[in-house]
Scaffold this active site. Structure first.
Site, PDB file in Angstrom:
ATOM      1  N   ASP A   5      -0.258  -0.071  10.668  1.00  0.00           N
ATOM      2  CA  ASP A   5       0.096  -1.322  11.336  1.00  0.00           C
ATOM      3  C   ASP A   5       1.493  -1.806  10.976  1.00  0.00           C
ATOM      4  O   ASP A   5       1.962  -2.796  11.527  1.00  0.00           O
ATOM      5  CB  ASP A   5      -0.949  -2.404  11.024  1.00  0.00           C
ATOM      6  CG  ASP A   5      -1.945  -2.545  12.158  1.00  0.00           C
ATOM      7  OD1 ASP A   5      -1.694  -1.974  13.232  1.00  0.00           O
ATOM      8  OD2 ASP A   5      -2.971  -3.207  11.971  1.00  0.00           O
TER       9      ASP A   5
ATOM     10  N   GLU B  75       0.866  -1.186   0.000  1.00  0.00           N
ATOM     11  CA  GLU B  75       0.000   0.000   0.000  1.00  0.00           C
ATOM     12  C   GLU B  75       0.905   1.239   0.000  1.00  0.00           C
ATOM     13  O   GLU B  75       1.246   1.754   1.064  1.00  0.00           O
ATOM     14  CB  GLU B  75      -0.897  -0.025   1.247  1.00  0.00           C
ATOM     15  CG  GLU B  75      -1.751  -1.276   1.306  1.00  0.00           C
ATOM     16  CD  GLU B  75      -2.428  -1.546   2.662  1.00  0.00           C
ATOM     17  OE1 GLU B  75      -3.411  -2.262   2.665  1.00  0.00           O
ATOM     18  OE2 GLU B  75      -1.959  -1.032   3.702  1.00  0.00           O
TER      19      GLU B  75
ATOM     20  N   LYS C  98      -6.875  -5.762  11.395  1.00  0.00           N
ATOM     21  CA  LYS C  98      -7.553  -4.472  11.257  1.00  0.00           C
ATOM     22  C   LYS C  98      -8.486  -4.170  12.438  1.00  0.00           C
ATOM     23  O   LYS C  98      -8.615  -3.015  12.853  1.00  0.00           O
ATOM     24  CB  LYS C  98      -8.359  -4.499   9.961  1.00  0.00           C
ATOM     25  CG  LYS C  98      -9.089  -3.226   9.678  1.00  0.00           C
ATOM     26  CD  LYS C  98      -9.813  -3.343   8.346  1.00  0.00           C
ATOM     27  CE  LYS C  98     -10.855  -2.287   8.214  1.00  0.00           C
ATOM     28  NZ  LYS C  98     -11.702  -2.514   7.028  1.00  0.00           N
TER      29      LYS C  98
ATOM     30  N   ASP D  65     -15.608  -7.138  10.205  1.00  0.00           N
ATOM     31  CA  ASP D  65     -16.613  -6.098  10.018  1.00  0.00           C
ATOM     32  C   ASP D  65     -18.024  -6.672   9.924  1.00  0.00           C
ATOM     33  O   ASP D  65     -18.940  -6.160  10.547  1.00  0.00           O
ATOM     34  CB  ASP D  65     -16.284  -5.265   8.777  1.00  0.00           C
ATOM     35  CG  ASP D  65     -15.496  -6.073   7.781  1.00  0.00           C
ATOM     36  OD1 ASP D  65     -15.882  -7.227   7.572  1.00  0.00           O
ATOM     37  OD2 ASP D  65     -14.504  -5.563   7.244  1.00  0.00           O
TER      38      ASP D  65
ATOM     39  N   ASP E 171     -10.601   2.054   4.098  1.00  0.00           N
ATOM     40  CA  ASP E 171      -9.360   1.351   3.775  1.00  0.00           C
ATOM     41  C   ASP E 171      -8.451   2.373   3.093  1.00  0.00           C
ATOM     42  O   ASP E 171      -8.941   3.298   2.438  1.00  0.00           O
ATOM     43  CB  ASP E 171      -9.626   0.208   2.794  1.00  0.00           C
ATOM     44  CG  ASP E 171     -10.236  -1.006   3.481  1.00  0.00           C
ATOM     45  OD1 ASP E 171     -10.353  -0.979   4.709  1.00  0.00           O
ATOM     46  OD2 ASP E 171     -10.575  -1.960   2.770  1.00  0.00           O
TER      47      ASP E 171
HETATM   48  O1  LIG Z   1      -3.229  -6.108  10.219  1.00  0.00           O
HETATM   49  C1  LIG Z   1      -3.850  -5.405   9.440  1.00  0.00           C
HETATM   50  C2  LIG Z   1      -4.354  -5.877   8.209  1.00  0.00           C
HETATM   51  C3  LIG Z   1      -5.048  -5.025   7.375  1.00  0.00           C
HETATM   52  N1  LIG Z   1      -5.241  -3.713   7.739  1.00  0.00           N
HETATM   53  C4  LIG Z   1      -5.970  -2.797   6.826  1.00  0.00           C
HETATM   54  O2  LIG Z   1      -7.276  -3.276   6.588  1.00  0.00           O
HETATM   55  C5  LIG Z   1      -7.725  -2.874   5.308  1.00  0.00           C
HETATM   56  C6  LIG Z   1      -8.341  -4.051   4.554  1.00  0.00           C
HETATM   57  O3  LIG Z   1      -7.406  -5.081   4.378  1.00  0.00           O
HETATM   58  P1  LIG Z   1      -7.123  -5.774   2.976  1.00  0.00           P
HETATM   59  O4  LIG Z   1      -5.992  -6.690   3.177  1.00  0.00           O
HETATM   60  O5  LIG Z   1      -7.066  -4.745   1.916  1.00  0.00           O
HETATM   61  O6  LIG Z   1      -8.394  -6.679   2.805  1.00  0.00           O
HETATM   62  P2  LIG Z   1      -9.495  -6.743   1.639  1.00  0.00           P
HETATM   63  O7  LIG Z   1      -9.787  -8.186   1.402  1.00  0.00           O
HETATM   64  O8  LIG Z   1      -9.162  -5.924   0.461  1.00  0.00           O
HETATM   65  O9  LIG Z   1     -10.672  -6.063   2.437  1.00  0.00           O
HETATM   66  C7  LIG Z   1     -12.042  -6.185   2.271  1.00  0.00           C
HETATM   67  O10 LIG Z   1     -12.576  -7.150   3.161  1.00  0.00           O
HETATM   68  C8  LIG Z   1     -12.264  -6.940   4.545  1.00  0.00           C
HETATM   69  C9  LIG Z   1     -12.895  -8.041   5.354  1.00  0.00           C
HETATM   70  O11 LIG Z   1     -14.292  -8.026   5.222  1.00  0.00           O
HETATM   71  C10 LIG Z   1     -12.716  -5.561   4.992  1.00  0.00           C
HETATM   72  O12 LIG Z   1     -12.226  -5.316   6.285  1.00  0.00           O
HETATM   73  C11 LIG Z   1     -12.195  -4.500   4.063  1.00  0.00           C
HETATM   74  O13 LIG Z   1     -12.672  -3.237   4.421  1.00  0.00           O
HETATM   75  C12 LIG Z   1     -12.603  -4.820   2.640  1.00  0.00           C
HETATM   76  O14 LIG Z   1     -12.119  -3.841   1.730  1.00  0.00           O
HETATM   77  C13 LIG Z   1      -6.521  -2.266   4.581  1.00  0.00           C
HETATM   78  O15 LIG Z   1      -6.643  -0.859   4.555  1.00  0.00           O
HETATM   79  C14 LIG Z   1      -5.346  -2.687   5.442  1.00  0.00           C
HETATM   80  O16 LIG Z   1      -4.339  -1.738   5.437  1.00  0.00           O
HETATM   81  C15 LIG Z   1      -4.765  -3.253   8.945  1.00  0.00           C
HETATM   82  O17 LIG Z   1      -4.918  -2.077   9.269  1.00  0.00           O
HETATM   83  N2  LIG Z   1      -4.084  -4.106   9.771  1.00  0.00           N
HETATM   84 MN   LIG Z   2      -8.222  -4.107   0.116  1.00  0.00          MN
END
Ligand SMILES: O=c1ccn([C@@H]2O[C@H](COP(=O)(O)OP(=O)(O)O[C@H]3O[C@H](CO)[C@@H](O)[C@H](O)[C@H]3O)[C@@H](O)[C@H]2O)c(=O)[nH]1
Ligand SMILES: [Mn+2]
Length: 567
Positions: free
Chosen positions: A140, A111, A284, A448, A308
């Site tokens: 994080d 990112e 997260k 979530d 995000d």
């Molecule tokens: O230890 C962590 C892991 C992830 N994130 C943040 O969480 C967000 C979502 O993580 P990502 O790995 O991009 O997951 P996705 O599969 O793309 O996420 C989708 O699915 C997730 C689970 O439902 C939701 O939390 C997200 O909002 C949604 O966009 C990102 O901004 C990450 O930077 C953290 O802050 N800490």
């Molecule tokens: Mn994502």
């Protein structure tokens, strides 16, 4: 102002052509029954060839029929929402609540910091009183590269926000807006072109500086010496082992933090919660809970927006749109969160992997909204702080938004930073309800969805506005492995919810509407759905090779009946 006559801040309308859809659904259900009837009545007798294939297929058909009934919960009662932002301004401009925006990032290589700060800047430039707006970046990775980028953004914001306001720019993510060669909506004549080129130059310079440091992997000594915030990395050993790092980069209460026009800027905070190898960090959800606590001492916004880091704000008025659902005098008392659709800026025309999630955003969530409200999907969602912290719904939960709610602080920024750091420590949550009854739930890959469900089980509703101008635009996974990983995570996580304490199949029964219960089940059964799908895609071809007939011939009477109904 006409205070005696109630004028709504939002309206809920039935989707058009619902009658048409429902008649279609009824004919389809007749078709499904006919298929089942065919399967049962034409089944090969005991000892005849292919009997077990038929029984398997009957099982798959029964499953699909059942699953189809579940999907109807997501389609039967679709509604659309309409907001009246002008009425909100007339009635509440002076009483607008404080809004805290949480942006989460976790890895500066996946990112990139330039993308993260564009999201942050798009939120800082909301059309909203800056003294009531605070942006928090949770990192994080605890990376000084991201901190450096945010520091740069806090300086660039002084030019960017006045520019956006002067020309009413959309979108307000500089990366998305400044891609064009000239001002995209040229109405401001020469002065706009001049300002556009100037701001673009500034942005490109900043981007270059950030990208250079990211490539080098370290902060230039000169920049490090300029800002005391970097000293917090002196004791840093790795992203899994460091103290809490917290810096209030802009304090909107400080009369010196102004933009180039002398207007106040929104508060901007960097947070990397404490990490230790022996303490699990809960991804997260852990980051969000630390942000909830830290922000409660700094700005304590009554409304929290969660983004995000790859999802920028595409419409400067979205906060006001969301507030229409929270501030309506008669219909808002039970609304806990307002989820906007998850839309993407990078989907290609043919979208081979279905990353745009269009069926979910344009159909199914409107259906859940008709049954009590959409799921919380982790980004683009506005929450009431109290409900996110576990408050149950009852008759007293109505907030009087016009009541004066001044969040005063006595301490200096330095004292505040020191005090707040303890709230983001690894041990803070021990023996507390955080991650369980308070904040986002731990232990589920889709933290979530389970959090949203538990809020709805406490008697709250949610709302799903889907305005024509997309409120947020993010990045969808673009390669097959990325798509598979994401879908695996979602289907696994949703299936876990079905088996969890909060299962929509039993726990939610009587707590949320039946329609919503079935809707949740539909997502929770994504994973097992693959068994019937696999059976259907493998067995008929095998049977074809062995010459076993599983379907009626085209001109038999049953086949004609089936085709008539399905057409
Ligand atoms: O230890 C962590 C892991 C992830 N994130 C943040 O969480 C967000 C979502 O993580 P990502 O790995 O991009 O997951 P996705 O599969 O793309 O996420 C989708 O699915 C997730 C689970 O439902 C939701 O939390 C997200 O909002 C949604 O966009 C990102 O901004 C990450 O930077 C953290 O802050 N800490
Ligand atoms: Mn994502």
């Amino acid at each position: 102002m006409g205070s005696d006559k109630y004028i709504p801040l939002f309206e809920t309308k039935r989707a058009r052509a619902l009658v048409l859809y429902r008649s279609f659904a009824v004919t389809l259900s007749v078709g499904i029954c006919l298929i089942l009837f065919y399967r049962v009545s034409y089944m090969p007798k005991d000892g005849e060839e292919g009997r077990w294939f038929w029984i398997g297929l009957l099982g798959a058909d029964l499953w699909f029929g059942f699953y189809w009934v579940l999907t109807q919960a997501l389609r039967w009662n679709q509604v659309h929402r309409l907001t009246f932002k002008d009425r909100l301004s007339q009635r509440y401009e002076k009483f607008l609540p404080r809004v805290d925006v949480f942006v989460c990032t976790a890895d500066p290589t996946i990112e990139p910091p330039t993308m993260v700060i564009s999201t942050v800047l798009s939120a800082m430039a909301y059309d909203y009183p800056p003294e009531k707006l605070a942006i928090y970046l949770s990192d994080d990775a605890g990376s000084d590269l991201t901190f450096y980028a945010l520091l740069e953004a806090s300086i660039f914001a002084k030019q960017w926000i006045p520019y956006c306001k002067k020309f009413n720019v959309q979108p307000r993510s500089p990366a998305a807006y400044l891609v064009s060669k000239s001002p995209p909506h040229d109405g401001g004549g020469q002065s706009q072109t001049r300002d556009f080129l100037a701001i673009k130059k500034l942005y490109r310079e900043m981007e270059d500086r950030i990208e250079t440091t990211t490539t080098l992997g370290r902060i230039p000594e000169e920049a490090r010496l300029k800002h005391e915030g970097f000293s917090q990395w002196d004791s840093y050993s790795s992203k899994r082992d460091h103290d809490t790092i917290l810096k209030i980069l802009i304090d909107s209460k400080d009369p010196c933090s102004t933009d180039i026009d002398g207007s106040a800027l929104p508060t901007l905070v960097y947070l990397a919660r404490e990490k230790r190898p022996q303490h699990f960090h809960n991804f997260k959800a852990g980051a969000m809970n630390a942000l909830i606590r830290v922000s409660s001492k700094i700005s304590n916004g009554q409304i929290i927006l969660n983004l995000d880091c790859d999802m920028y704000s595409n419409d400067p008025l979205t906060v006001r749109d969301a507030l229409c659902f929270f501030l309506d005098e008669e219909k808002s008392h039970d609304i806990a969160f307002v989820q906007f659709p998850q839309c993407f800026a990078n989907v290609t025309k043919n979208d081979p992997y279905g990353s745009s999630l269009r069926v979910i955003t344009d159909v199914e969530f409107h259906g859940t909204d008709g049954c009590g409200g959409p799921l919380y999907i982790g980004t683009g969602c506005f929450h009431r702080r109290d409900t996110l912290c576990g408050r149950e719904f009852n008759q007293d939960s109505k907030i009087d938004w016009k009541k004066h709610d001044d969040h005063r602080r006595q301490q200096s920024v330095h004292e505040l930073e020191a005090e707040v750091k303890t709230l983001a420590s690894c041990t803070f949550e021990q023996n507390t309800q955080w991650g369980n009854e308070m904040g986002l739930k731990y232990g589920c890959p889709v933290e979530d969805v389970i959090t949203g469900l538990s809020i709805q089980c406490k008697g709250w509703k949610s709302a799903y506005p889907n305005p024509e101008r997309k409120a947020f635009l993010g990045l969808a996974p673009s390669t097959l492995p990325q798509v598979l990983v994401q879908h695996k995570r979602w289907s696994e996580g949703d299936f876990q919810i079905l088996l969890s304490k909060y299962s929509p199949a039993w726990y939610a029964h009587g707590r949320i509407s039946l329609g919503l219960q079935l809707g949740y089940c539909c997502y929770c059964l994504w994973a097992p759905n693959c068994l019937a799908t696999l059976y259907y895609s493998i067995i008929p071809s095998l049977c074809l090779l062995k010459g076993i007939s599983l379907f009626p011939q085209v001109y038999t009477s049953i086949s004609v009946q089936l085709q008539l109904v399905l057409v």
